[in-house]
Design an enzyme around this catalytic site. Structure first.
Site, PDB file in Angstrom:
ATOM      1  N   PHE A  20       0.438  -1.418   0.182  1.00  0.00           N
ATOM      2  CA  PHE A  20      -0.436  -0.112   0.126  1.00  0.00           C
ATOM      3  C   PHE A  20       0.796   1.488  -0.669  1.00  0.00           C
ATOM      4  O   PHE A  20       0.232   2.097  -0.443  1.00  0.00           O
ATOM      5  CB  PHE A  20      -0.814  -0.263   1.704  1.00  0.00           C
ATOM      6  N   LYS A  69      -0.882  -7.110  -9.097  1.00  0.00           N
ATOM      7  CA  LYS A  69      -1.913  -7.250  -8.145  1.00  0.00           C
ATOM      8  C   LYS A  69      -1.613  -6.057  -6.870  1.00  0.00           C
ATOM      9  O   LYS A  69      -0.825  -6.690  -6.126  1.00  0.00           O
ATOM     10  CB  LYS A  69      -1.990  -9.099  -7.451  1.00  0.00           C
ATOM     11  N   SER A  98       4.774  -6.668   3.599  1.00  0.00           N
ATOM     12  CA  SER A  98       6.040  -7.680   4.803  1.00  0.00           C
ATOM     13  C   SER A  98       6.186  -8.557   4.686  1.00  0.00           C
ATOM     14  O   SER A  98       6.246  -9.692   4.090  1.00  0.00           O
ATOM     15  CB  SER A  98       4.303  -7.298   6.108  1.00  0.00           C
ATOM     16  N   CYS A 116      10.165   1.644   3.893  1.00  0.00           N
ATOM     17  CA  CYS A 116       9.899   0.781   4.286  1.00  0.00           C
ATOM     18  C   CYS A 116      12.339   0.981   4.190  1.00  0.00           C
ATOM     19  O   CYS A 116      12.901   0.481   4.548  1.00  0.00           O
ATOM     20  CB  CYS A 116      10.576   0.048   2.944  1.00  0.00           C
ATOM     21  N   GLU A 125       8.522  -4.187  13.291  1.00  0.00           N
ATOM     22  CA  GLU A 125       8.505  -3.178  12.474  1.00  0.00           C
ATOM     23  C   GLU A 125       7.716  -2.448  12.470  1.00  0.00           C
ATOM     24  O   GLU A 125       6.397  -2.872  13.224  1.00  0.00           O
ATOM     25  CB  GLU A 125       8.680  -3.388  11.546  1.00  0.00           C
TER      26      GLU A 125
HETATM   27  P1  NAD Z   1       1.636  -6.564   2.903  1.00  0.00           P
HETATM   28  O1  NAD Z   1       2.302  -7.876   3.246  1.00  0.00           O
HETATM   29  O2  NAD Z   1       0.048  -6.543   4.132  1.00  0.00           O
HETATM   30  O3  NAD Z   1       0.536  -6.563   1.907  1.00  0.00           O
HETATM   31  C1  NAD Z   1       1.367  -6.630   0.830  1.00  0.00           C
HETATM   32  C2  NAD Z   1       0.581  -6.947  -1.196  1.00  0.00           C
HETATM   33  O4  NAD Z   1       0.517  -8.521  -0.182  1.00  0.00           O
HETATM   34  C3  NAD Z   1      -0.528  -6.520  -0.738  1.00  0.00           C
HETATM   35  O5  NAD Z   1      -0.794  -6.278  -2.325  1.00  0.00           O
HETATM   36  C4  NAD Z   1      -1.186  -7.365  -0.460  1.00  0.00           C
HETATM   37  O6  NAD Z   1      -2.826  -7.538  -0.834  1.00  0.00           O
HETATM   38  C5  NAD Z   1      -0.473  -9.193   0.140  1.00  0.00           C
HETATM   39  N1  NAD Z   1      -1.322 -10.261   1.066  1.00  0.00           N
HETATM   40  C6  NAD Z   1      -1.380  -9.527   2.402  1.00  0.00           C
HETATM   41  N2  NAD Z   1      -1.802 -10.449   3.205  1.00  0.00           N
HETATM   42  C7  NAD Z   1      -1.618 -11.486   2.433  1.00  0.00           C
HETATM   43  C8  NAD Z   1      -1.129 -12.935   1.969  1.00  0.00           C
HETATM   44  N3  NAD Z   1      -1.370 -13.570   3.978  1.00  0.00           N
HETATM   45  N4  NAD Z   1      -0.659 -13.746   1.463  1.00  0.00           N
HETATM   46  C9  NAD Z   1      -1.449 -13.412   0.372  1.00  0.00           C
HETATM   47  N5  NAD Z   1      -1.123 -12.253  -0.535  1.00  0.00           N
HETATM   48  C10 NAD Z   1      -1.097 -10.989   0.650  1.00  0.00           C
HETATM   49  O7  NAD Z   1       2.380  -4.465   3.270  1.00  0.00           O
HETATM   50  P2  NAD Z   1       1.595  -4.005   2.963  1.00  0.00           P
HETATM   51  O8  NAD Z   1       0.860  -3.639   4.875  1.00  0.00           O
HETATM   52  O9  NAD Z   1       0.844  -3.814   2.158  1.00  0.00           O
HETATM   53  O10 NAD Z   1       2.787  -2.243   3.254  1.00  0.00           O
HETATM   54  C11 NAD Z   1       3.571  -2.605   4.107  1.00  0.00           C
HETATM   55  C12 NAD Z   1       5.398  -3.415   4.092  1.00  0.00           C
HETATM   56  O11 NAD Z   1       5.614  -3.514   3.216  1.00  0.00           O
HETATM   57  C13 NAD Z   1       6.094  -2.449   5.072  1.00  0.00           C
HETATM   58  O12 NAD Z   1       6.972  -4.010   5.893  1.00  0.00           O
HETATM   59  C14 NAD Z   1       6.957  -2.444   4.532  1.00  0.00           C
HETATM   60  O13 NAD Z   1       8.392  -2.203   5.130  1.00  0.00           O
HETATM   61  C15 NAD Z   1       7.351  -3.558   3.769  1.00  0.00           C
HETATM   62  N6  NAD Z   1       7.566  -2.648   2.097  1.00  0.00           N
HETATM   63  C16 NAD Z   1       8.594  -3.282   1.782  1.00  0.00           C
HETATM   64  C17 NAD Z   1       9.224  -2.614   0.985  1.00  0.00           C
HETATM   65  C18 NAD Z   1      10.667  -2.900   0.298  1.00  0.00           C
HETATM   66  O14 NAD Z   1      11.648  -2.513  -0.596  1.00  0.00           O
HETATM   67  N7  NAD Z   1      10.967  -3.653   0.818  1.00  0.00           N
HETATM   68  C19 NAD Z   1       8.533  -1.442   0.069  1.00  0.00           C
HETATM   69  C20 NAD Z   1       7.492  -0.990   0.322  1.00  0.00           C
HETATM   70  C21 NAD Z   1       7.194  -1.568   1.391  1.00  0.00           C
END
Ligand code: NAD
Length: 494
Positions: A149, A173, A226, A281, A380
């Site tokens: 997000f 997605k 995440s 991140c 985090e």
């Molecule tokens: P998230 O892991 O909740 O969701 C990411 C994506 O995965 C979304 O599209 C979501 O719909 C999908 N998703 C969520 N739960 C799932 C599951 N159980 N199985 C399969 N798909 C699933 O992350 P978020 O809250 O959208 O984003 C924030 C996180 O992203 C933070 O932890 C941040 O550090 C990380 N992030 C990392 C980077 C990087 O480059 N390392 C960059 C941006 C964000």
């Protein structure tokens, strides 16, 4: 008016009939859209279309492909205001921050406009008598891009640009919390001349992701989100023999050495700790104050952070907007409560400052005397909470950081070249800033952390992306003399 966000398949919006979910404006809590959620049958249909489209796209001349990226760059540059508004509305970040996100995504588009260069293989002549060898880079097929997000436009651009430039088609997605920005990008790609079916968007949640990554016609998976989800996606998709890069969460430290310019360090800490309400991140989450400067640097950070204006991201003069949703707000407030209970000193309290009544706001928070083992340090937080850990010396700072399970970004503020050099040699983190608080590599390099911040071995965007989204094929060629006998049962040698 509540907008309806469908999917984007084969160049057009397409509804599904397996459920919808509301999308909030985090600054108000109002529902701004209903997003459709795709089931496995819908995913399967979209992949069939993407597979068909890829067959033609992979055979499209490189010059023609390149023109799509030049046109896309022009659209992104000339229409960035409308995209920035959408990003700010669905994600909450400020309009200038949304412009920054678009500019960083644009770097990837511009890098991919030079795709003719990035797709060059290698060749050697006369590797054996009369034999020449060439290595080709060929696309994989249909690639899945699953995004978080916090960067609704930039992260999709990190992935899709090189995947498409290399001759693949993509299914994106996006996070179900911010689906509109990717739909804007889909339209922009189409206007830039990308053939239908090459860039597709499927909206949904966990079930949709699982249908996608387990589908036999998905050849590679790029994920950013995440750590627990990254780990799960990596193990599921790699067990199916797919190529996977899954970037996870972070806990980024910023070391302040006693010789540092403390005003510059405090400015950097506030920008990198509270920008985007700490939802980056690469946000700085922990200040590691070395030696006697701890008191002074903490005071300088507090003095600056106090002045930050919290409010809706689309309002002029606002420094930090809301966090993404109510659940995130409660999680962040719980971390502040626990920091207080576990012995931290709350220097600036984001629970108590005056905040808009509607929406999901948390004020900037600074906690001193944090130690490993406290919840606020070990996890985090992904919110506007900056911790200060006090250490005696440089070695202690390095040992602290190297013992973290996350290893995305890190920074050191110092005026001493020897210290900086030793830091970059010893620190076990993927992206390092020397007097640079958010060391996100420019688009000509690649982005990626170490340890639990990245599962897989390839970093995202830049040259590594062309490696990830292609397969190498080595062709050995001989044009024999028709008069020579060709039979030899020996193993071929020079
Ligand atoms: P998230 O892991 O909740 O969701 C990411 C994506 O995965 C979304 O599209 C979501 O719909 C999908 N998703 C969520 N739960 C799932 C599951 N159980 N199985 C399969 N798909 C699933 O992350 P978020 O809250 O959208 O984003 C924030 C996180 O992203 C933070 O932890 C941040 O550090 C990380 N992030 C990392 C980077 C990087 O480059 N390392 C960059 C941006 C964000």
């Amino acid at each position: 008016m509540i907008q309806e966000i469908q999917h984007f398949v084969n160049g057009q919006n397409k509804p599904s009939h397996s459920g919808q979910q509301p999308v909030d404006n985090p600054a108000t809590g109002d529902v701004i859209a209903q997003v459709h959620l795709a089931d496995a049958d819908f995913v399967d249909e979209a992949i069939k279309i993407a597979k068909q489209a890829q067959k033609e796209w992979r055979n499209t001349g490189l010059g023609k492909r390149s023109q799509v990226f030049f046109r896309l760059a022009h659209i992104l540059r000339s229409e960035n205001d409308s995209l920035a508004e959408i990003i700010s509305e669905e994600n909450g970040k400020t309009i200038p921050d949304a412009h920054g996100e678009i500019a960083r995504g644009l770097e990837n588009v511009e890098f991919c406009a030079g795709l003719g260069h990035h797709l060059k293989g290698e060749a050697a002549q006369q590797v054996a008598t009369g034999i020449d060898v060439e290595q080709l880079k060929q696309p994989l097929g249909v690639v899945a891009c699953i995004t978080p997000f916090n960067f609704p436009a930039m992260v999709p651009l990190w992935m899709t640009t090189a995947a498409i430039a290399a001759g693949n088609s993509v299914i994106v997605k996006p996070s179900e919390q911010v689906p509109a920005s990717v739909m804007w990008l889909a339209d922009a790609f189409q206007r830039a001349g990308l053939p239908n079916g090459v860039f597709n968007v499927i909206n949904g949640k966990k079930d949709t992701v699982e249908a996608l990554i387990n589908h036999p016609d998905i050849k590679a998976v790029s994920f950013v989100g995440s750590t627990p989800v990254a780990k799960s996606i990596y193990s599921q998709a790699s067990a199916k023999g797919k190529r996977v890069q899954a970037l996870g969460g972070a806990k980024n430290h910023m070391v302040v050495m006693p010789d540092a310019d403390l005003d510059a360090a405090a400015d950097a800490a506030v920008s990198a700790g509270f920008g985007a309400a700490g939802q980056r991140c690469m946000a700085v989450s922990v200040i590691v104050a070395v030696g006697e400067i701890a008191e002074t640097v903490t005071a300088k950070i507090a003095e600056r952070a106090k002045k930050l204006r919290v409010g809706p991201g689309n309002k002029d003069g606002v420094d930090l907007g809301p966090v993404i949703n109510n659940e995130a707000k409660s999680r962040i407030l719980n971390y502040i409560d626990s920091a207080e209970k576990q012995g931290g000193t709350i220097v600036l309290d984001g629970r108590k400052c005056s905040l808009p009544e509607q929406g999901y706001f948390v004020g900037p928070t600074l906690v001193d005397n944090v130690t490993p083992g406290m919840d606020v340090y070990d996890n985090e937080i992904f919110g506007p909470v900056l911790s200060v850990v006090r250490v005696e010396n440089f070695d202690e700072a390095v040992a602290l950081i190297n013992s973290s399970s996350y290893a995305n970004g890190v920074a050191i503020f110092t005026r001493d070249g020897k210290t900086a050099r030793e830091f970059r040699m010893e620190i076990e983190v993927g992206m390092v800033g020397i007097n640079v608080p958010i060391p996100v590599p420019v688009g000509t390099f690649s982005f990626g952390g170490w340890k639990d911040s990245l599962f897989g071995d390839t970093h995202i965007y830049g040259a590594e992306a062309f490696h990830f989204y292609t397969r190498r094929k080595v062709v050995s060629t001989r044009w024999p003399d028709p008069d020579e006998s060709q039979i030899s049962l020996g193993f071929p040698t020079h």
